[in-house]
Design a protein around this motif. Sequence first.
Motif, PDB file in Angstrom:
ATOM      1  N   GLY A   8      83.739  42.445  42.467  1.00 49.32           N
ATOM      2  CA  GLY A   8      83.944  43.626  41.553  1.00 49.32           C
ATOM      3  C   GLY A   8      84.088  43.130  40.062  1.00 49.32           C
ATOM      4  O   GLY A   8      84.477  41.897  39.820  1.00 49.32           O
ATOM      5  N   THR A   9      83.852  43.779  38.989  1.00 49.56           N
ATOM      6  CA  THR A   9      84.055  43.494  37.596  1.00 49.56           C
ATOM      7  C   THR A   9      84.817  44.511  36.806  1.00 49.56           C
ATOM      8  O   THR A   9      84.900  45.740  37.336  1.00 49.56           O
ATOM      9  CB  THR A   9      82.700  43.172  37.023  1.00 49.56           C
ATOM     10  OG1 THR A   9      82.159  44.347  36.936  1.00 49.56           O
ATOM     11  CG2 THR A   9      81.944  41.946  37.433  1.00 49.56           C
ATOM     12  N   LEU A  10      85.462  44.175  35.612  1.00 51.61           N
ATOM     13  CA  LEU A  10      86.025  45.126  34.971  1.00 51.61           C
ATOM     14  C   LEU A  10      85.919  44.289  33.467  1.00 51.61           C
ATOM     15  O   LEU A  10      86.564  43.226  33.211  1.00 51.61           O
ATOM     16  CB  LEU A  10      87.247  45.548  35.105  1.00 51.61           C
ATOM     17  CG  LEU A  10      87.990  46.589  34.005  1.00 51.61           C
ATOM     18  CD1 LEU A  10      87.200  47.653  34.056  1.00 51.61           C
ATOM     19  CD2 LEU A  10      89.273  47.074  34.706  1.00 51.61           C
ATOM     20  N   CYS A  11      85.376  44.927  32.586  1.00 45.07           N
ATOM     21  CA  CYS A  11      85.271  44.546  31.286  1.00 45.07           C
ATOM     22  C   CYS A  11      86.338  45.185  30.241  1.00 45.07           C
ATOM     23  O   CYS A  11      86.267  46.402  30.209  1.00 45.07           O
ATOM     24  CB  CYS A  11      83.617  44.601  30.615  1.00 45.07           C
ATOM     25  SG  CYS A  11      83.507  44.565  28.829  1.00 45.07           S
ATOM     26  N   SER A  12      87.042  44.192  29.360  1.00 45.90           N
ATOM     27  CA  SER A  12      87.773  44.881  28.264  1.00 45.90           C
ATOM     28  C   SER A  12      87.535  44.423  27.220  1.00 45.90           C
ATOM     29  O   SER A  12      87.225  43.004  27.125  1.00 45.90           O
ATOM     30  CB  SER A  12      89.114  44.786  28.729  1.00 45.90           C
ATOM     31  OG  SER A  12      89.716  43.535  28.982  1.00 45.90           O
TER      32      SER A  12
ATOM     33  N   GLU B  57      78.752  47.606  47.032  1.00 42.33           N
ATOM     34  CA  GLU B  57      78.896  48.593  47.891  1.00 42.33           C
ATOM     35  C   GLU B  57      79.771  48.414  49.012  1.00 42.33           C
ATOM     36  O   GLU B  57      80.378  49.314  49.418  1.00 42.33           O
ATOM     37  CB  GLU B  57      77.446  49.134  48.161  1.00 42.33           C
ATOM     38  CG  GLU B  57      77.187  50.247  48.801  1.00 42.33           C
ATOM     39  CD  GLU B  57      75.657  50.578  49.111  1.00 42.33           C
ATOM     40  OE1 GLU B  57      75.443  51.404  49.935  1.00 42.33           O
ATOM     41  OE2 GLU B  57      74.813  50.273  48.247  1.00 42.33           O
ATOM     42  N   GLY B  58      79.658  47.258  49.574  1.00 40.23           N
ATOM     43  CA  GLY B  58      80.375  47.062  50.867  1.00 40.23           C
ATOM     44  C   GLY B  58      81.912  47.268  50.747  1.00 40.23           C
ATOM     45  O   GLY B  58      82.419  46.599  51.533  1.00 40.23           O
ATOM     46  N   PHE B  59      82.225  47.088  49.513  1.00 36.46           N
ATOM     47  CA  PHE B  59      83.886  46.824  49.189  1.00 36.46           C
ATOM     48  C   PHE B  59      84.410  48.052  48.470  1.00 36.46           C
ATOM     49  O   PHE B  59      85.632  48.022  47.960  1.00 36.46           O
ATOM     50  CB  PHE B  59      83.945  45.640  48.276  1.00 36.46           C
ATOM     51  CG  PHE B  59      83.488  44.531  49.068  1.00 36.46           C
ATOM     52  CD1 PHE B  59      84.468  43.614  49.802  1.00 36.46           C
ATOM     53  CD2 PHE B  59      82.273  44.050  48.967  1.00 36.46           C
ATOM     54  CE1 PHE B  59      84.240  42.498  50.368  1.00 36.46           C
ATOM     55  CE2 PHE B  59      81.791  42.552  49.843  1.00 36.46           C
ATOM     56  CZ  PHE B  59      82.763  42.067  50.262  1.00 36.46           C
ATOM     57  N   LEU B  60      83.912  49.180  48.777  1.00 35.86           N
ATOM     58  CA  LEU B  60      84.605  50.406  48.375  1.00 35.86           C
ATOM     59  C   LEU B  60      85.777  50.762  49.016  1.00 35.86           C
ATOM     60  O   LEU B  60      85.858  50.565  50.084  1.00 35.86           O
ATOM     61  CB  LEU B  60      83.374  51.594  48.428  1.00 35.86           C
ATOM     62  CG  LEU B  60      81.928  51.675  47.755  1.00 35.86           C
ATOM     63  CD1 LEU B  60      81.101  52.800  48.060  1.00 35.86           C
ATOM     64  CD2 LEU B  60      81.972  51.166  46.411  1.00 35.86           C
ATOM     65  N   ASP B  61      86.485  51.325  48.198  1.00 33.32           N
ATOM     66  CA  ASP B  61      87.873  52.033  49.010  1.00 33.32           C
ATOM     67  C   ASP B  61      88.840  50.732  49.770  1.00 33.32           C
ATOM     68  O   ASP B  61      89.399  51.236  50.321  1.00 33.32           O
ATOM     69  CB  ASP B  61      87.607  53.167  50.045  1.00 33.32           C
ATOM     70  CG  ASP B  61      86.959  54.209  49.320  1.00 33.32           C
ATOM     71  OD1 ASP B  61      87.230  54.544  47.974  1.00 33.32           O
ATOM     72  OD2 ASP B  61      85.880  54.784  50.019  1.00 33.32           O
TER      73      ASP B  61
END
Length: 207
Positions: free
Chosen positions: A77-81, A133-137
């Motif tokens: 996963g990623t998050l940009c700030s 997709e395989g790592f939702l929730d």
Amino acid sequence: MSIKIRQAKVEDAPFLAQMMLQSSRAGKKVGLFDLIFETNDDKELLRKLEQLAQTEAKSHCNYRNFLIAEMDGQSVGTLCSYEPRKATKEVFIAALQEIGCSETLENTLEVFYGCKLDVSRTALMFDFMEELEGFLDVGVLKALMHKSLLSARLKGYSIAQTIIEIGSLEAELLYEKLGFSVIDEKECESYKEIFGRSGLKLLSISF
């Protein structure tokens, strides 16, 4: 399985490209990068986005702005700030021209920037919050957000904002679970014509 959050490195560019493309399409056939790069060929788009993540001009798409979530050594996963006063539209255009985008780029981007939202110049902006997709929730996005807000607080920020499309119900619900609320909304006819979504929403969180 534990989630490890780390700063992105230049060698993460291929994964960042994958997440940026996934985020820009968000269930649509055409996303902003399809429009910018004038193709819907995934291989070509990923190549261009990989270059965009590494430009000298530090746009919001630059790898230095990203956190990456890992599980068992795999990027999931990623998050940009980024700071909107630094990663401006002009810097984004400079980064895109650096990798060979056309001179008519500004007209293309007006479809997005034409939906003028009341973005705070003193807030930290979030973008490209995505997971495989395989790592939702399994808590990937929550862990990324927690780390990002902690880092933002240490830098002196007290407000973070993000932009989503009107009608992106899953994204809106996810951000609301993380503590964000809608503070502005703009319907844009040109945006709807191209992307099939009626416009954009601005969400904000104080921390």
